[in-house]
Write an enzyme that holds these catalytic residues in place. Structure first.
Site, PDB file in Angstrom:
ATOM      1  N   ARG B  53       0.810  -1.214   0.000  1.00  0.00           N
ATOM      2  CA  ARG B  53       0.000   0.000   0.000  1.00  0.00           C
ATOM      3  C   ARG B  53       0.846   1.269   0.000  1.00  0.00           C
ATOM      4  NH1 ARG B  53      -2.235  -3.974   1.900  1.00  0.00           N
ATOM      5  NH2 ARG B  53      -0.440  -4.112   3.240  1.00  0.00           N
ATOM      6  N   THR B  54       1.792   1.337   0.906  1.00  0.00           N
ATOM      7  CA  THR B  54       2.570   2.575   1.029  1.00  0.00           C
ATOM      8  C   THR B  54       3.335   2.855  -0.260  1.00  0.00           C
ATOM      9  OG1 THR B  54       2.796   2.212   3.395  1.00  0.00           O
ATOM     10  CG2 THR B  54       4.327   3.762   2.392  1.00  0.00           C
ATOM     11  N   LYS B  82      25.603  -6.119  -1.769  1.00  0.00           N
ATOM     12  CA  LYS B  82      27.062  -5.970  -1.891  1.00  0.00           C
ATOM     13  C   LYS B  82      27.653  -5.281  -0.675  1.00  0.00           C
ATOM     14  CE  LYS B  82      26.438  -5.436  -6.881  1.00  0.00           C
ATOM     15  NZ  LYS B  82      26.410  -4.456  -7.974  1.00  0.00           N
ATOM     16  N   ARG B 103      11.765   3.365   3.331  1.00  0.00           N
ATOM     17  CA  ARG B 103      11.350   2.409   4.368  1.00  0.00           C
ATOM     18  C   ARG B 103      12.549   1.524   4.670  1.00  0.00           C
ATOM     19  NH1 ARG B 103       5.966  -1.144   4.602  1.00  0.00           N
ATOM     20  NH2 ARG B 103       5.226   0.935   5.133  1.00  0.00           N
ATOM     21  N   HIS B 131       5.861   6.314  11.164  1.00  0.00           N
ATOM     22  CA  HIS B 131       5.312   6.184   9.811  1.00  0.00           C
ATOM     23  C   HIS B 131       4.373   7.367   9.595  1.00  0.00           C
ATOM     24  CE1 HIS B 131       4.082   4.580   6.104  1.00  0.00           C
ATOM     25  NE2 HIS B 131       3.588   3.412   6.454  1.00  0.00           N
TER      26      HIS B 131
END
Lengths: 162, 314
Positions: B53-54, B82, B103, B131
């Protein structure tokens, strides 16, 4: 005031258990039991030949029981005093030169300490390999990580990044 | 509103929040009015954790503003494998994009990342931390359904690790709200969050409970979050509490007819499907609100005029 002895608590007999120093720093009025943490903050573990005297749990009017740390040949930096203030908020710093106390002041808690404590939260970004300097804001009763916001009130000494 | 980055809802004043919500409502009513507002603008999506969703709502929002996105892709296919640091990654992508959405599983990651970039950075979830863009769409949904003042809200579920909960709780202290936190003891709000809430609202509007029944009849809004099985050291401990924090039609018999039920989604079994068709359910509407909210937010962060239409260019 003529030497590194404490006259505030009127406990000269107890003070004399700890030898006088010629040049260096006397950290007095450390809360009883914190002297070894003070040494840890200063990075002193005895392996470099430092001349250190420690008095632990000696009677004190102000603190009931206090520790005293005397370090020969070393004057503390402001950064060291800032961190010291977190575990010894009532400490007195006496700078001694040629057996005379030339400076005497109480520690003051800084607003922020950087690069001296490690965040105990394993989920904090500062615990990884990022090029980030640890930063804690100083609260009335603890410290707070400026990144993950974790608050630590007890065992602050265990966070010292030595 | 004038922020270079959006890291936590704590940085938002009531006026900031109302600016975003009001503008989102305008966009919601007429998305075409801003369709070309950010033509040529590129948004960088850096999602170090899975997101549906985000991520998609930020992508949709940017495209509906006329812009485009560059997406780091999955962690497995990126330079993270890496050994590249987050600090390096954001500095590289900053050169490709006009704003970044991040995120990351580590708390404080957005704060740290923001110290390495000059373009606006939005925290889209930093571990169990914050958030804030979710909070803005939550507030928008609450305002549409119940208003934001004289509000009694219950927030239930995993309050310990729930970043949406932490952000929402902080933001609600800007309004006349009473917040009831309902959770098993092991998933209570972190003490840091409780400390902040008491600092911000002198604690009078904050209560913690372990049973929904204690407060359900008084609630205008019930915000449900998922109790995550993986948070419990053993299955028995999870089973003991999970059932206590699920709601169905029978549960809501004790609730006000006007109760609004919200959930940041995804849900598993904490809200029975039978509630979906009732007037209580607002969670899909809540998810949809992510697009106009993020359009408004991105426009604010990307506009030099420090306001939505501050230079009168509309």
């Amino acid at each position: 005031m003529s030497n590194g002895h404490d006259h505030h608590d009127g406990n000269d007999d107890h003070e004399l258990r700890v030898s006088k120093i010629r040049d260096g720093t006397v950290i007095d009025h450390v809360h009883g039991g914190q002297a070894l943490n003070v040494l840890a903050i200063l990075g002193i573990d005895g392996t470099n030949g430092e001349e250190v005297s420690v008095g632990m749990n000696v009677p004190s009017d102000r603190l009931a029981r206090k520790d005293i740390v005397k370090v020969e040949g070393r004057e503390l930096s402001q950064d060291e005093v800032d961190v010291l203030s977190l575990i010894a908020p009532d400490a007195t710093i006496n700078i001694v030169r040629d057996f005379d106390v030339v400076e005497k002041h109480r520690v003051e808690r800084p607003d922020v300490v950087e690069s001296v404590l490690s965040c105990p939260n394993p989920g904090c970004i500062t615990t990884g390999d990022e090029p980030v300097t640890s930063r804690f804001s100083v609260l009335e009763d603890g410290v707070r990580c400026s990144y993950c916001e974790t608050i630590v009130r007890d065992e602050i000494a265990s966070l010292i990044d030595t | 509103m004038r922020h270079d980055h959006l890291i936590t809802s704590k940085q938002l004043s009531r006026a900031d929040i109302e600016t975003v919500l009001d503008y989102a409502a305008e966009i919601d009513a007429d998305p075409s009015a801003v369709a070309d507002r950010h033509a040529g603008t590129v948004l960088g999506l850096l999602f170090f954790e899975p997101s549906t969703r985000t991520k998609m709502s930020f992508e949709t929002a940017m495209k509906r503003l006329g812009g485009d996105i560059v997406d780091m892709g999955s962690v497995e296919s990126s330079s993270v494998t890496k050994g590249e640091t987050l600090a390096d990654t954001v500095r590289v992508i900053e050169g490709y994009a006009d704003a970044l959405v991040l995120r990351h599983p580590k708390q404080g990651s957005a704060t740290m990342a923001s110290e390495f970039v000059d373009v606006p950075l939005v925290n889209a979830g930093d571990g169990a931390g914050h958030h804030p863009s979710q909070t803005l769409l939550d507030l928008y949904t609450i305002r549409e359904n119940a208003g934001l003042d004289d509000l009694t809200i219950g927030i239930m579920g995993d309050l310990k690790y729930g970043r949406t909960v932490h952000s929402l709780a902080y933001a609600l202290t800007n309004f006349d709200t009473r917040q009831h936190f309902i959770s098993p003891e092991s998933l209570q709000l972190p003490r840091e969050v409780v400390y902040d809430l008491h600092q911000q609202q002198d604690g009078t509007g904050i209560r913690e409970h372990d049973a929904l029944e204690e407060v359900l009849p008084s609630l205008d809004v019930l915000y449900v979050t998922r109790i995550q099985r993986e948070r419990f050291p053993d299955e028995n401990e999870y089973q003991k509490v999970a059932g206590e924090y699920q709601i169905d039609a029978e549960t809501l018999e004790a609730a006000s007819d006007d109760l609004t039920v919200m959930h940041p989604l995804p849900r598993v079994d904490e809200i029975a499907p039978e509630i979906d068709e009732t007037d209580h359910a607002a969670y899909f509407e809540q998810a949809h609100n992510g697009v106009p909210i993020r359009m408004a937010l991105l426009d604010l962060l990307l506009s030099d005029d420090a306001g939505i239409r501050g230079d009168g260019d509309e």
